[in-house]
Design a protein around this motif. Sequence first.
Motif, PDB file in Angstrom:
ATOM      1  N   ALA A  29     -14.652  16.421 -10.857  1.00 21.52           N
ATOM      2  CA  ALA A  29     -14.060  15.671  -9.739  1.00 21.52           C
ATOM      3  C   ALA A  29     -12.909  16.428  -9.098  1.00 21.52           C
ATOM      4  N   GLU A  30     -12.148  17.152  -9.901  1.00 21.98           N
ATOM      5  CA  GLU A  30     -10.999  17.907  -9.381  1.00 21.98           C
ATOM      6  C   GLU A  30     -11.426  18.931  -8.339  1.00 21.98           C
ATOM      7  N   ARG A  31     -12.666  19.391  -8.443  1.00 19.40           N
ATOM      8  CA  ARG A  31     -13.163  20.384  -7.485  1.00 19.40           C
ATOM      9  C   ARG A  31     -13.384  19.756  -6.109  1.00 19.40           C
ATOM     10  N   GLY A  32     -13.613  18.462  -6.076  1.00 21.23           N
ATOM     11  CA  GLY A  32     -13.686  17.743  -4.816  1.00 21.23           C
ATOM     12  C   GLY A  32     -14.980  17.861  -4.048  1.00 21.23           C
ATOM     13  N   ARG A  52     -13.584  13.726 -19.753  1.00 23.53           N
ATOM     14  CA  ARG A  52     -12.898  14.978 -19.425  1.00 23.53           C
ATOM     15  C   ARG A  52     -13.794  15.903 -18.598  1.00 23.53           C
ATOM     16  N   VAL A  53     -15.074  15.938 -18.927  1.00 25.70           N
ATOM     17  CA  VAL A  53     -16.016  16.770 -18.171  1.00 25.70           C
ATOM     18  C   VAL A  53     -16.054  16.330 -16.711  1.00 25.70           C
ATOM     19  N   PRO A  64     -20.331   8.020 -10.067  1.00 23.82           N
ATOM     20  CA  PRO A  64     -19.373   8.058  -8.952  1.00 23.82           C
ATOM     21  C   PRO A  64     -19.321   9.412  -8.239  1.00 23.82           C
ATOM     22  N   LEU A  65     -19.764  10.449  -8.916  1.00 24.72           N
ATOM     23  CA  LEU A  65     -19.678  11.792  -8.335  1.00 24.72           C
ATOM     24  C   LEU A  65     -20.951  12.234  -7.630  1.00 24.72           C
ATOM     25  N   LEU A  66     -22.050  11.542  -7.864  1.00 23.11           N
ATOM     26  CA  LEU A  66     -23.327  12.007  -7.325  1.00 23.11           C
ATOM     27  C   LEU A  66     -23.382  11.861  -5.803  1.00 23.11           C
TER      28      LEU A  66
END
Length: 246
Positions: free
Chosen positions: A72-75, A66-67, A121-123
């Motif tokens: 990720a939603e912020r893009g 969830r965190v 995946p977000l880094l």
Amino acid sequence: MGQLDGKTALVTGGTSGIGLASARRLAAEGATVFVTGRDQGKLDEAAAAGLVAIRSDVSDPADLDRVFATIAERGRGLDVLFANAGGGEFATLGDTTWEHYEQTFHRNVGGTVFTVQKALPLLNPGASIVLTGSTAADGSSSAFGMYAATKAAIRSLGRTWAAELVGRGIRVNTIVPGPVETPGLAGLAPDASQVDTLFKGLIASVPMDRLGRPDEIADAVLFLASGQSSFMTGAALYVDGGANQV
């Protein structure tokens, strides 16, 4: 201009002590800072201070999902990850229970492993990961074996991850605080009347003859998170008043 203008950071265990001081320091340098914690009251205080607060327990995989979905939603991905959540309690070998072992390792090691894994995946290229170690990992503090072992594991994992992620331009370093005056440190005392005794005993092991301050550790976290440490990876940065150095 701040050192982290336009960057996005996540600080786990970011609602008190070293985590909160570091989150504020990163935000002061221009980063959008997400913080996690389990205490809703402290999360509300962090949000009021301009941090993006998410209630989460790092030992719960669903919470971690969830965190990172929220980030990720912020893009904009993630540029700084300070995997700081953790803690410990005193227990001698004879008094150690399976529950004590399990809780300490799940929170400190498991929580860190899967926080970093789920962040991958977000880094963004050039991102910095900072892990929280402890001088306890180098010593032999009586009744603190489980905690010390988890921090030794963190130090080892930091080296391995630095090697694994260098090809992506991601740096991984470990901050190693000595005794720092935080609510978590005070919480190691059996009761409030013994906090002073605990602190005096710890100070006796520090050549600088005092406890550290959370903001002093936060300055070092900023160094590792920013371009100032661009030629560092796999390192352990001691901020311990000389306790393990002198």
